[in-house]
Design an enzyme around this catalytic site. Sequence first.
Site, PDB file in Angstrom:
ATOM      1  CE  LYS A  80     -10.037  -8.283   8.893  1.00 47.41           C
ATOM      2  NZ  LYS A  80      -8.885  -9.184   8.725  1.00 47.41           N
TER       3      LYS A  80
ATOM      4  CG  HIS B 246      -4.034  -0.122  -2.469  1.00 50.78           C
ATOM      5  ND1 HIS B 246      -2.949  -0.867  -2.859  1.00 50.78           N
ATOM      6  CD2 HIS B 246      -4.229  -0.388  -1.149  1.00 50.78           C
ATOM      7  CE1 HIS B 246      -2.490  -1.541  -1.816  1.00 50.78           C
ATOM      8  NE2 HIS B 246      -3.252  -1.273  -0.780  1.00 50.78           N
TER       9      HIS B 246
ATOM     10  CB  CYS C 197      -1.020  -0.006   1.132  1.00 49.86           C
ATOM     11  SG  CYS C 197      -0.683  -1.052   2.527  1.00 49.86           S
TER      12      CYS C 197
ATOM     13  CG  HIS D 124      -5.889  -1.139   2.124  1.00 46.38           C
ATOM     14  ND1 HIS D 124      -4.521  -0.993   2.100  1.00 46.38           N
ATOM     15  CD2 HIS D 124      -6.366  -0.068   2.811  1.00 46.38           C
ATOM     16  CE1 HIS D 124      -4.194   0.116   2.744  1.00 46.38           C
ATOM     17  NE2 HIS D 124      -5.297   0.693   3.181  1.00 46.38           N
TER      18      HIS D 124
ATOM     19  CG  ASP E 264      -2.228  -5.384  -2.330  1.00 49.36           C
ATOM     20  OD1 ASP E 264      -3.378  -5.205  -1.909  1.00 49.36           O
ATOM     21  OD2 ASP E 264      -1.208  -5.190  -1.650  1.00 49.36           O
TER      22      ASP E 264
ATOM     23  NE  ARG F 175       2.177  -9.355   4.950  1.00 48.49           N
ATOM     24  CZ  ARG F 175       0.865  -9.274   4.714  1.00 48.49           C
ATOM     25  NH1 ARG F 175       0.043 -10.111   5.336  1.00 48.49           N
ATOM     26  NH2 ARG F 175       0.393  -8.362   3.885  1.00 48.49           N
TER      27      ARG F 175
ATOM     28  CD  GLN G  74      -0.799  -8.743   0.341  1.00 52.26           C
ATOM     29  OE1 GLN G  74      -0.254  -7.667   0.146  1.00 52.26           O
ATOM     30  NE2 GLN G  74      -1.638  -8.954   1.341  1.00 52.26           N
TER      31      GLN G  74
END
Length: 641
Positions: free
Chosen positions: A469, A389, A338, A515, A387, A367, A385
Site C-alpha cells: 500500500k 474500490h 470491501c 482499495h 471508501d 471496529r 470511511q
Amino acid sequence: MATIAVSIQDGESKSFPSGTPVAEMLKELLSGKQRKQTVAVRANGMLLDLSTPVETDLVLEPISVHSAEGVDILRHSTAHIMALAVKELYGDQVKVAIGPSIEDGFYYDFDRDKPFSPDDFEAIEHKMAELAEARIPFVRQEMSRAEAIRFFKELNEPYKLELLSEMEVDTVSLYSHGRFVDLCRGPHVPDSSWIKVFKLLRVAGSYWRGDEKRQMLTRIYGTAFAEKKDLQHYLTQLEEARKRDHRRLGKQLGLFTIQDQIGPGLILWQPRGALLRRLIEDYWKDQHYRHDYQLLYTPHIARQDLWKTSGHLDFYSENMYAAMEIDEVMYQLKPMNCPFHIGVYKADPHSYREFPIRWCELGTVYRYERTGALHGLMRVRGFTQDDAHIFCRPDQLEEEIFNIIDLNLHILKTFGFDQYDVYLSTRPEKYVGSDDHWDLSTQALKQALEKKGLAYQVDPGEGVFYGPKIDIKIKDQLGRSWQCSTIQVDFNLPERFEMTYTGDDGQEHQPIMIHRALMGSLERFIGVLIEHYAGAFPLWLAPEQARIMNITDDQAAYCGQVHARLRGLGVRIEKDVRNEKLNYKIREAQLMKVPYMLIVGEREKEEGTLTVRLRDGRNLPAMTPEAFADLVVGECKRAMA
C-alpha cells in the site's frame, strides 16, 4: 596483544588494542566538539553504547545527541532516571513495568497502591535533577534468562518476571544505574549528567499488557531534549495543541458529543457538526462523480461466512465485534466495506471492455478499540470511511494508481493540506497470496509514485495482509502528522471470491482490486480539520458563514428579511436579534468562529445595506445583501475549484 582497525565513516582507519571501549577510540577519531555531542555509535547496523568494548575491525557512525536517534536515546535514558527517582522516593511500595521512549518523549508504567498524580511531579523532577548531577553511569550486563529470573525474584518485580517467562532466548541484557536495574536492549547515554533538560507532563491509567482484565497501572509521561530552547518550543507547541484540541472545540462550537449512555467511541453529530459533515460529503461525492466513480450503499452487517471467505476472521478478528444469531445464522457487524462491493460486482457478468470499474461509498464500519485507546473523533468504534474500490485489468493498474494519487492530492489541497509524507508499505510477515502478485503490486505502486515525482519512504513489512500500500500522512498547522490516505493493491480478495471477467480472448480472467480511502475515517479527518484550523474553518467549510445582528429592536424585522434573502441565495446564515448589547453579540459570534458578522443599525436599514465585519475584527465597506451573497458564493467556488 591483538590489534583492530577502526575508523569513522569516510575517515582514516586507526589501530587499537582489541577490547578498547568505543569512548576511548572516539578520543582519537573525532574532534573535541563532535566527540562531546556523540551519545552512541552505529556499527554494522547496530547502535552501541560508548562503553561497548570493540573486538573486531569496524567502521563507526557517530550518533549526535542532537539527531533524532540521539534524542531518542536521551529520552530512553531519562525514562530510566525517572524510574530510579521513583524507586528512591517511594521504595519497594512501587513495582516497575515498562518504560520506552516514544514519539516526542517517554513514559514508565508503575504499580502503586496510591496512583501517581501531577502533584507528585515536583518531587520526582527534583530527585531526577539530583541523580543527573551525580553522574551515575549506565552499566550494561548480560546474564542467562534463568539468572535474570532469580535476580528479579529477589527484587520482587513481578512484571519483569512475566516478561522473562515469555522470552525465548538464552541470554538477556540488563542496564543498571544506582539501585535501579531493568531489562533493556539499550543503548543509553554514558551517564546521568547527559540528562539536563526534561519535563514530566501527565499521568494516565494503563492496563498491564493492554489487557482490561489485568492490573491497572499508572503511566507517567515526560519528555527530554538536548537543549532548553527545544524543550521550550515543544511546550509552546503543546499549549497551542491544547488550544486546538478538537474535543474542547467540538464542544465549544456545538459540533459533536459523546455520551456514556450511548457508549464510548460512538459519535453523536450535533446540527452544526452534521452540517459540516454534509458539506464534506457533498464535495467528496461531486469530486468522485467528476472522476467517473459510481456511488454505492451497503448494509452494516453480513453473514459471518462472508468474513470467513474474505479472511477477516483469520487476520482481523480481534478488531471485530462478537457475532450475533439471526434466524439461526451467525452475523457480524462489518469492519470493512470491501466484501460488499465484491457482492455488487458478482451480481452481473463483466467484460474486459467495462474496465476500469470505480465504485465509492461513504460506508460506516465498526471496529473494536480498547477503552484506553479511544480519543474524541480520532479513535472511535463506529466511523465512516470514504471508501472506494477500483476493479481493473493488469495493464490498467499503474494508470489507475496514478489517477488515484492525483485525485487524492487535489482533495487534500482543497482542504488545506499541502504538506505530507508518503510511505510505500511492503509485504508483512503474515500475508496471503503469491510472491509474484506481491512483487507486481509493489512495483506498480512504486512506479506510480516515481512517475508522479513524489518523494517517498519505504516502510518495510507494514503492508496489509492482502497487499502492499501507499500511505499519505498529512501535516497540520503544528507540523503534526496524521494518517489519512491509503491506496492498497489486492489480488487476494478477487481470488477468494472467485471474481472473473471475460477477456478479449474469450477466456475468464481475474480482475485486480484496488482499495482506496482519501480522507480515511470521516470522524478522524474532521477531528484533524478542527485542530488544523483551530475551529476557524475556511468560508466554504464553515457551518455558519455569517451571522446578522441588530443594534436595536427597530432593526429586527429588517434583519429577518435579509436573513431570508441570503439563505435563498445560498449563504449559510443565522440571525441574532436578541435584546443584548452589540459587543456581546459580536463576542459570541467570534467565539463560534463565524467568518462574517453582518451588523445592522438604523443607517443600514434605511439604505438597504450591511456593515460587514470579519472574525479577525476588520471591517469591509458597506454592501447590499446581494453583493455580500456574491462575495460568499464567489469565494467558495474559488476554494473548491
